[in-house]
Design an enzyme around this catalytic site. Structure first.
Site, PDB file in Angstrom:
ATOM      1  N   ARG A  91      -1.382 -36.187  51.418  1.00  0.00           N
ATOM      2  CA  ARG A  91      -1.990 -34.867  51.338  1.00  0.00           C
ATOM      3  C   ARG A  91      -1.100 -33.930  50.534  1.00  0.00           C
ATOM      4  O   ARG A  91       0.110 -34.125  50.443  1.00  0.00           O
ATOM      5  CB  ARG A  91      -2.251 -34.308  52.734  1.00  0.00           C
ATOM      6  CG  ARG A  91      -1.016 -33.984  53.516  1.00  0.00           C
ATOM      7  CD  ARG A  91      -1.273 -33.823  55.028  1.00  0.00           C
ATOM      8  NE  ARG A  91      -2.330 -32.867  55.328  1.00  0.00           N
ATOM      9  CZ  ARG A  91      -3.524 -33.227  55.816  1.00  0.00           C
ATOM     10  NH1 ARG A  91      -3.799 -34.505  56.035  1.00  0.00           N
ATOM     11  NH2 ARG A  91      -4.425 -32.313  56.089  1.00  0.00           N
ATOM     12  N   GLN A 103       3.165 -30.067  55.265  1.00  0.00           N
ATOM     13  CA  GLN A 103       2.195 -30.400  54.228  1.00  0.00           C
ATOM     14  C   GLN A 103       0.814 -29.961  54.734  1.00  0.00           C
ATOM     15  O   GLN A 103       0.194 -30.645  55.549  1.00  0.00           O
ATOM     16  CB  GLN A 103       2.229 -31.895  53.936  1.00  0.00           C
ATOM     17  CG  GLN A 103       3.619 -32.413  53.586  1.00  0.00           C
ATOM     18  CD  GLN A 103       4.113 -31.936  52.233  1.00  0.00           C
ATOM     19  OE1 GLN A 103       3.553 -32.274  51.199  1.00  0.00           O
ATOM     20  NE2 GLN A 103       5.170 -31.130  52.235  1.00  0.00           N
ATOM     21  N   ALA A 109       1.425 -39.899  45.585  1.00  0.00           N
ATOM     22  CA  ALA A 109       2.172 -38.849  46.288  1.00  0.00           C
ATOM     23  C   ALA A 109       1.424 -37.519  46.288  1.00  0.00           C
ATOM     24  O   ALA A 109       0.376 -37.367  45.654  1.00  0.00           O
ATOM     25  CB  ALA A 109       3.550 -38.690  45.654  1.00  0.00           C
ATOM     26  N   HIS A 110       2.011 -36.558  46.996  1.00  0.00           N
ATOM     27  CA  HIS A 110       1.317 -35.283  47.198  1.00  0.00           C
ATOM     28  C   HIS A 110       1.114 -34.514  45.895  1.00  0.00           C
ATOM     29  O   HIS A 110       1.911 -34.585  44.977  1.00  0.00           O
ATOM     30  CB  HIS A 110       2.046 -34.425  48.235  1.00  0.00           C
ATOM     31  CG  HIS A 110       3.471 -34.096  47.904  1.00  0.00           C
ATOM     32  ND1 HIS A 110       4.267 -33.373  48.735  1.00  0.00           N
ATOM     33  CD2 HIS A 110       4.245 -34.402  46.835  1.00  0.00           C
ATOM     34  CE1 HIS A 110       5.455 -33.229  48.195  1.00  0.00           C
ATOM     35  NE2 HIS A 110       5.465 -33.846  47.049  1.00  0.00           N
ATOM     36  N   ASN A 111      -0.014 -33.810  45.854  1.00  0.00           N
ATOM     37  CA  ASN A 111      -0.386 -32.923  44.740  1.00  0.00           C
ATOM     38  C   ASN A 111      -0.762 -33.653  43.452  1.00  0.00           C
ATOM     39  O   ASN A 111      -0.950 -33.010  42.414  1.00  0.00           O
ATOM     40  CB  ASN A 111       0.720 -31.907  44.432  1.00  0.00           C
ATOM     41  CG  ASN A 111       1.055 -31.035  45.619  1.00  0.00           C
ATOM     42  OD1 ASN A 111       2.011 -31.332  46.345  1.00  0.00           O
ATOM     43  ND2 ASN A 111       0.290 -29.995  45.851  1.00  0.00           N
TER      44      ASN A 111
END
Length: 345
Positions: free
Chosen positions: A217, A197, A238-240
């Site tokens: 991230r 990540q 969560a990511h994004n």
């Protein structure tokens, strides 16, 4: 606590008006039931209006048009907001700039603004930027290359991972993690291959993050929380993900990866949101709802799966009657069986 203020001074501070003796002085706030003559109380919910007659407070903060019962009153359009501003006036003060205190650990190439405070036990990595008047409490760990703006407060045991960026006036409560690795794995036929990540987290100005909340991230680019949004304790982003401006994300909400949340959205406690969805502006989602699909803007939703709130209320009305319906259906089945038997004869 700051020195006492007259009701006239308080009304000017809040943009309100005094009904009664504006020269009365108060030095703090208290609930209706326990307030004394040297404090001001507030009435934000009309169902407690009768308690105004019983309170011993020096004054009551309330909306225009309410019965004062002979009490001194400071009238403001939004008493709850006024209450919050008075708490700030009486009980908070600027943090003194203490500098880098002994037993803190500060790396090389760190850029620091004036008036900062870094407490013992805090660890600041290399090439970090810390803005003016920002406070880093004991046990906080700031990884290399992170950027923290002006007037931020990073509480004990917070972790801010490498290269993540915080705007101005950001508050991170104890134990929160900003920039932990996103949950990304690729199946390889035997198990799961970990996907690095390499993105970051950006928290814009006036964002607040509750205790033990995690914001992951991005895999490649940015997980973004926009200006003014508040994340409660124990929230998972969560990511994004992209969270819009001035959202309220309440405790134990989980938002799966790559979901986009609009501006002024409220997700009540324990809402679960699936990944790669879009939630429109001004949406409200009721507690414990499950969101498997995108939600249109300017509407309220509840239930599992989430549906328009009014439809969910109708469904719940049926659910509460299921035992009686089951009994009725059983009785009808028995009568039908008896009629069918008679027809055969």
């Amino acid at each position: 606590m700051q020195q006492s203020k007259t009701l006239k001074e308080i009304a000017e501070y809040l943009g309100g008006t005094v009904r009664g003796d504006g020269a009365v002085r108060v030095g703090g706030l208290a609930p209706l039931e326990t307030a004394g003559p040297d404090t001001i109380t507030f009435l934000a919910n009309h169902k407690y209006a009768a308690k105004v007659a019983e309170t011993k407070a020096g004054a009551v903060l309330m909306a225009p048009g309410n019965e004062s019962y002979g009490r001194n009153v400071v009238e403001v359009a939004n008493p709850y907001l006024g209450f919050a501003k008075l708490l700030t006036l009486f009980y908070t003060s600027p943090h003194p700039g203490l500098g880098i205190l002994p037993e803190s650990n500060v790396g090389t190439g760190v850029t620091m603004g004036e008036g900062i405070s870094i407490y013992p036990g805090a660890c600041v990595g290399n090439n970090v930027t810390i803005g003016a008047r920002t406070v880093i409490h004991s046990g906080a760990v700031i990884y290399e290359g992170a950027v923290i703006g002006d007037d931020c407060v990073v509480h004990a045991n917070v972790v801010i991972r490498e290269r993540c960026r915080l705007g101005n006036r950001v508050i991170i409560q104890p134990g929160a993690v900003i920039g932990s690795d996103g949950f990304g794995y690729a199946p390889d036929g035997r198990g799961y291959y970990r996907i690095p990540q390499i993105g970051i987290v950006v928290l814009e100005d006036d964002v607040e993050v509750g205790a033990n909340t995690t914001v992951d991230r991005a895999a490649l680019e940015v997980t973004l929380v926009k200006q003014g949004t508040k994340l409660d304790n124990l929230v998972q982003v969560a990511h994004n993900c992209q969270i819009g401006r001035d959202c309220m994300i309440v405790s134990q909400v989980g938002i799966s990866g790559s979901t986009k949340v609009g501006d002024h959205v409220t997700l009540a406690g324990q809402v679960g949101v699936a990944g790669h969805l879009t939630i429109g502006d001004n949406v409200m989602v009721g507690a414990k709802s499950g969101v498997p699909n995108s939600l249109a803007a300017n509407a309220g939703y509840s239930g599992y799966p989430a549906q328009p709130h009014k439809e969910w209320l109708k469904s719940m009305a049926v659910v509460s009657n299921l035992p009686a319906l089951k009994k009725t259906v059983g009785s009808l089945e028995k009568r039908i069986a008896e009629l069918e038997e008679q027809l055969k004869k």
